[in-house]
Design a protein around this motif. Structure first.
Motif, PDB file in Angstrom:
ATOM      1  N   MET A   1      61.258 115.112  62.515  1.00  0.00           N
ATOM      2  CA  MET A   1      60.036 114.770  61.781  1.00  0.00           C
ATOM      3  C   MET A   1      60.082 113.304  61.370  1.00  0.00           C
ATOM      4  O   MET A   1      61.124 112.811  60.931  1.00  0.00           O
ATOM      5  CB  MET A   1      59.892 115.661  60.540  1.00  0.00           C
ATOM      6  N   ALA A   2      58.938 112.617  61.499  1.00  0.00           N
ATOM      7  CA  ALA A   2      58.861 111.211  61.120  1.00  0.00           C
ATOM      8  C   ALA A   2      59.059 111.045  59.620  1.00  0.00           C
ATOM      9  O   ALA A   2      58.724 111.931  58.825  1.00  0.00           O
ATOM     10  CB  ALA A   2      57.516 110.638  61.531  1.00  0.00           C
ATOM     11  N   SER A   3      59.601 109.903  59.237  1.00  0.00           N
ATOM     12  CA  SER A   3      59.921 109.645  57.838  1.00  0.00           C
ATOM     13  C   SER A   3      58.661 109.563  56.977  1.00  0.00           C
ATOM     14  O   SER A   3      57.747 108.773  57.267  1.00  0.00           O
ATOM     15  CB  SER A   3      60.704 108.337  57.725  1.00  0.00           C
ATOM     16  N   LYS A   4      58.602 110.353  55.919  1.00  0.00           N
ATOM     17  CA  LYS A   4      57.472 110.335  54.991  1.00  0.00           C
ATOM     18  C   LYS A   4      57.446 109.046  54.187  1.00  0.00           C
ATOM     19  O   LYS A   4      56.395 108.449  53.973  1.00  0.00           O
ATOM     20  CB  LYS A   4      57.562 111.536  54.051  1.00  0.00           C
ATOM     21  N   ILE A   5      58.625 108.579  53.773  1.00  0.00           N
ATOM     22  CA  ILE A   5      58.678 107.373  52.948  1.00  0.00           C
ATOM     23  C   ILE A   5      58.243 106.141  53.750  1.00  0.00           C
ATOM     24  O   ILE A   5      57.598 105.228  53.233  1.00  0.00           O
ATOM     25  CB  ILE A   5      60.081 107.178  52.333  1.00  0.00           C
ATOM     26  N   LEU A   6      58.567 106.124  55.055  1.00  0.00           N
ATOM     27  CA  LEU A   6      58.114 105.015  55.902  1.00  0.00           C
ATOM     28  C   LEU A   6      56.597 105.036  56.035  1.00  0.00           C
ATOM     29  O   LEU A   6      55.938 103.992  55.945  1.00  0.00           O
ATOM     30  CB  LEU A   6      58.764 105.108  57.281  1.00  0.00           C
ATOM     31  N   SER A   7      56.029 106.220  56.261  1.00  0.00           N
ATOM     32  CA  SER A   7      54.581 106.345  56.393  1.00  0.00           C
ATOM     33  C   SER A   7      53.860 105.867  55.140  1.00  0.00           C
ATOM     34  O   SER A   7      52.857 105.146  55.199  1.00  0.00           O
ATOM     35  CB  SER A   7      54.215 107.796  56.695  1.00  0.00           C
ATOM     36  N   GLU A   8      54.386 106.256  53.970  1.00  0.00           N
ATOM     37  CA  GLU A   8      53.782 105.832  52.702  1.00  0.00           C
ATOM     38  C   GLU A   8      53.871 104.327  52.529  1.00  0.00           C
ATOM     39  O   GLU A   8      52.913 103.679  52.088  1.00  0.00           O
ATOM     40  CB  GLU A   8      54.472 106.547  51.538  1.00  0.00           C
ATOM     41  N   PHE A   9      55.025 103.772  52.873  1.00  0.00           N
ATOM     42  CA  PHE A   9      55.220 102.322  52.769  1.00  0.00           C
ATOM     43  C   PHE A   9      54.218 101.568  53.641  1.00  0.00           C
ATOM     44  O   PHE A   9      53.565 100.621  53.206  1.00  0.00           O
ATOM     45  CB  PHE A   9      56.650 101.970  53.175  1.00  0.00           C
ATOM     46  N   LEU A  10      54.094 101.995  54.901  1.00  0.00           N
ATOM     47  CA  LEU A  10      53.215 101.301  55.836  1.00  0.00           C
ATOM     48  C   LEU A  10      51.758 101.416  55.421  1.00  0.00           C
ATOM     49  O   LEU A  10      51.013 100.426  55.437  1.00  0.00           O
ATOM     50  CB  LEU A  10      53.419 101.860  57.242  1.00  0.00           C
ATOM     51  N   ASN A  11      51.325 102.608  55.043  1.00  0.00           N
ATOM     52  CA  ASN A  11      49.932 102.795  54.642  1.00  0.00           C
ATOM     53  C   ASN A  11      49.579 101.952  53.422  1.00  0.00           C
ATOM     54  O   ASN A  11      48.522 101.314  53.369  1.00  0.00           O
ATOM     55  CB  ASN A  11      49.665 104.279  54.332  1.00  0.00           C
ATOM     56  N   GLU A  12      50.478 101.927  52.453  1.00  0.00           N
ATOM     57  CA  GLU A  12      50.228 101.163  51.223  1.00  0.00           C
ATOM     58  C   GLU A  12      50.100  99.675  51.513  1.00  0.00           C
ATOM     59  O   GLU A  12      49.150  99.009  51.073  1.00  0.00           O
ATOM     60  CB  GLU A  12      51.358 101.404  50.225  1.00  0.00           C
ATOM     61  N   HIS A  13      51.023  99.150  52.285  1.00  0.00           N
ATOM     62  CA  HIS A  13      51.063  97.704  52.475  1.00  0.00           C
ATOM     63  C   HIS A  13      50.050  97.216  53.507  1.00  0.00           C
ATOM     64  O   HIS A  13      49.525  96.109  53.381  1.00  0.00           O
ATOM     65  CB  HIS A  13      52.482  97.272  52.827  1.00  0.00           C
ATOM     66  N   LEU A  14      49.761  98.018  54.521  1.00  0.00           N
ATOM     67  CA  LEU A  14      48.715  97.632  55.463  1.00  0.00           C
ATOM     68  C   LEU A  14      47.351  97.617  54.781  1.00  0.00           C
ATOM     69  O   LEU A  14      46.538  96.713  55.011  1.00  0.00           O
ATOM     70  CB  LEU A  14      48.704  98.590  56.660  1.00  0.00           C
ATOM     71  N   THR A  15      47.107  98.589  53.932  1.00  0.00           N
ATOM     72  CA  THR A  15      45.842  98.621  53.174  1.00  0.00           C
ATOM     73  C   THR A  15      45.735  97.414  52.255  1.00  0.00           C
ATOM     74  O   THR A  15      44.667  96.786  52.133  1.00  0.00           O
ATOM     75  CB  THR A  15      45.751  99.924  52.341  1.00  0.00           C
ATOM     76  N   GLU A  16      46.839  97.071  51.623  1.00  0.00           N
ATOM     77  CA  GLU A  16      46.849  95.901  50.734  1.00  0.00           C
ATOM     78  C   GLU A  16      46.528  94.624  51.501  1.00  0.00           C
ATOM     79  O   GLU A  16      45.734  93.790  51.035  1.00  0.00           O
ATOM     80  CB  GLU A  16      48.222  95.780  50.064  1.00  0.00           C
ATOM     81  N   LEU A  17      47.132  94.451  52.680  1.00  0.00           N
ATOM     82  CA  LEU A  17      46.854  93.268  53.492  1.00  0.00           C
ATOM     83  C   LEU A  17      45.383  93.189  53.872  1.00  0.00           C
ATOM     84  O   LEU A  17      44.761  92.120  53.811  1.00  0.00           O
ATOM     85  CB  LEU A  17      47.727  93.276  54.742  1.00  0.00           C
ATOM     86  N   LYS A  18      44.814  94.310  54.277  1.00  0.00           N
ATOM     87  CA  LYS A  18      43.400  94.330  54.668  1.00  0.00           C
ATOM     88  C   LYS A  18      42.495  93.995  53.497  1.00  0.00           C
ATOM     89  O   LYS A  18      41.520  93.254  53.647  1.00  0.00           O
ATOM     90  CB  LYS A  18      43.056  95.704  55.251  1.00  0.00           C
ATOM     91  N   ASN A  19      42.798  94.526  52.324  1.00  0.00           N
ATOM     92  CA  ASN A  19      41.972  94.265  51.140  1.00  0.00           C
ATOM     93  C   ASN A  19      42.020  92.802  50.709  1.00  0.00           C
ATOM     94  O   ASN A  19      41.068  92.289  50.100  1.00  0.00           O
ATOM     95  CB  ASN A  19      42.419  95.161  49.981  1.00  0.00           C
ATOM     96  N   LYS A  20      43.121  92.120  51.001  1.00  0.00           N
ATOM     97  CA  LYS A  20      43.275  90.722  50.586  1.00  0.00           C
ATOM     98  C   LYS A  20      42.897  89.722  51.676  1.00  0.00           C
ATOM     99  O   LYS A  20      43.040  88.512  51.494  1.00  0.00           O
ATOM    100  CB  LYS A  20      44.735  90.467  50.167  1.00  0.00           C
ATOM    101  N   GLY A  21      42.429  90.221  52.814  1.00  0.00           N
ATOM    102  CA  GLY A  21      42.058  89.323  53.907  1.00  0.00           C
ATOM    103  C   GLY A  21      43.256  88.732  54.620  1.00  0.00           C
ATOM    104  O   GLY A  21      43.149  87.680  55.249  1.00  0.00           O
ATOM    105  N   LEU A  22      44.391  89.418  54.558  1.00  0.00           N
ATOM    106  CA  LEU A  22      45.625  88.898  55.150  1.00  0.00           C
ATOM    107  C   LEU A  22      46.058  89.682  56.381  1.00  0.00           C
ATOM    108  O   LEU A  22      47.103  89.403  56.957  1.00  0.00           O
ATOM    109  CB  LEU A  22      46.762  88.924  54.112  1.00  0.00           C
TER     110      LEU A  22
END
Length: 396
Positions: A1-22
């Motif tokens: 099974m894929a890592s849950k903590i990795l998925s949470e990390f990626l979703n959080e930070h990718l969303t943050e980058l998109k919201n900031k125009g980065l």
């Protein structure tokens, strides 16, 4: 099974980058990377390429690459130190040395690899590196890999460099001290103060290292920033890419024969990575032959660069302190920069938004890279789009 903590990390930070125009969206090209490109079926004036001289699509380079591929195959087959050194690799390195006015040269798989290879092959934990604070990411990573003490000096501030050099020398802590700078700084287009750097280096016995990725083919009638200042005998390491003005792929270090000999036995990318493909090597050789025989492409690049720069400045854009064809339009806010780039795209101009972490926060810009292959009509059309988009979005 894929890592849950990795998925949470990626979703959080990718969303943050998109919201900031980065968040950077990659646009695959459906054409060659020439003065005009096609993306998603749309024809665009291309102002984002590093193909300064238009050599990436030059028929002479294509023919050289095809002939070498027929003779040697598509790959070198091994690392350089086993049996991956083909005769044309030696020919390329001889041609680079001729072009850069040095005793010898060594070719690598990329310009990034050069800085990872050369810095760590010479500097270690007993040494110190004086590094311009605006140096390219590959220099920063190469310095870290060396484990030397990294001392940043203020961008092109020669007083600060001298102060830091004196403190490092007087401390007695370091066996060797190196000063590293880009020749041309890629985000702003300004040129390093190499004459002053060379004087400080002589005073404090510093090893000198210039990454001329954006200067080779552009300054010194093509031979680069070091030649531009007449310092070919005074700089220990000249670094360049084979992927910008040269138009192909790879990188190189040029310098004294002993320097190059040392890199051949101690630089890890040379020792442990397969050699450049023969077709690419042959294309690079042809590019250097063209540049050595004529300055026509170099001169056309500068005419186009000066024309676009004047046009953007006259429209009211902040183009910073560029001294080269690299011409940033500094917008500031990251979201506005992204929106401005999208508006240019809609009107037929491809000029990519450059934002943090490539440049400091609050200094977002659209960077324009005119080339020798652009026609005056293309540049006029681009300026008309800049005027329209800039007024619509209140950038000018």
């Amino acid at each position: 099974m894929a890592s849950k903590i990795l998925s949470e990390f990626l979703n959080e930070h990718l969303t943050e980058l998109k919201n900031k125009g980065l968040y950077n969206v990659i646009d695959p090209l459906e054409s060659s990377n020439g003065p005009m490109i096609k993306i998603a079926g749309k024809e665009l004036i291309n102002l984002s390429s590093n193909n300064y001289l238009g050599l990436a699509t030059d028929p002479r380079l294509k023919e050289a690459a095809m002939q070498a591929t027929r003779t040697y195959g598509v790959g070198a087959g091994a690392v350089r130190t086993i049996n991956g050194t083909l005769h044309i690799h030696v020919m390329l390195e001889d041609k680079i040395a001729e072009f850069k006015h040095t005793e010898a040269a060594i070719a690598y798989q990329s310009g990034f690899n050069c800085n990872m290879a050369a810095i760590s092959a010479v500097m270690d934990e007993q040494d110190a590196i004086l590094s311009d604070e605006w140096n390219h990411a590959s220099i920063i990573d190469g310095c870290r890999l060396s484990k030397a003490k990294i001392i940043r000096y203020k961008h092109s501030d020669m007083d600060d460099l001298r102060t830091q050099a004196k403190q490092a020398k007087d401390s007695g802590f370091y066996k060797k001290i190196m000063v590293i700078t880009d020749g041309v700084f890629s985000m702003d287009g300004d040129i390093a103060k190499l004459p002053e750097i060379a004087k400080i280096a002589e005073e404090f016995d510093l090893i000198t290292y210039v990454d001329d990725a954006h200067g080779s083919g552009v300054l010194g009638k093509g031979a680069g920033t070091v030649k531009h200042f007449g310092l070919s005998d005074d700089i220990d390491f000249q670094i360049g890419t084979l992927s910008k003005a040269i138009g192909v792929v790879g990188g190189y270090v040029a310098g004294k024969k002993d320097v190059i000999d040392w890199l051949k036995v101690r630089s890890r990318p040379f020792l442990f990575s397969t050699a450049l493909p023969p077709g690419d090597v042959a294309a690079c050789i042809k590019a250097f032959e063209i540049m050595i025989s004529s300055t026509e492409l170099h001169d056309r690049l500068w005419r186009n660069g000066d024309y676009l720069k004047k046009g953007l400045k006259d429209l009211g854009y902040n183009i910073g302190q560029s001294q080269t064809p690299i011409t940033p339009c500094i917008i500031g806010d990251e979201m506005q920069t992204q929106e401005f780039s999208k508006r240019l795209y809609q009107e037929g101009v491809y000029a990519k938004a450059i934002v943090f972490p490539t440049v400091p926060k609050g200094t977002g810009r659209v960077r324009n890279m005119p080339t020798a292959a652009h026609s005056r009509e293309m540049l006029d059309q681009a300026l008309a789009v800049y005027e329209k988009a800039g007024r619509e979005l209140s950038v000018i």
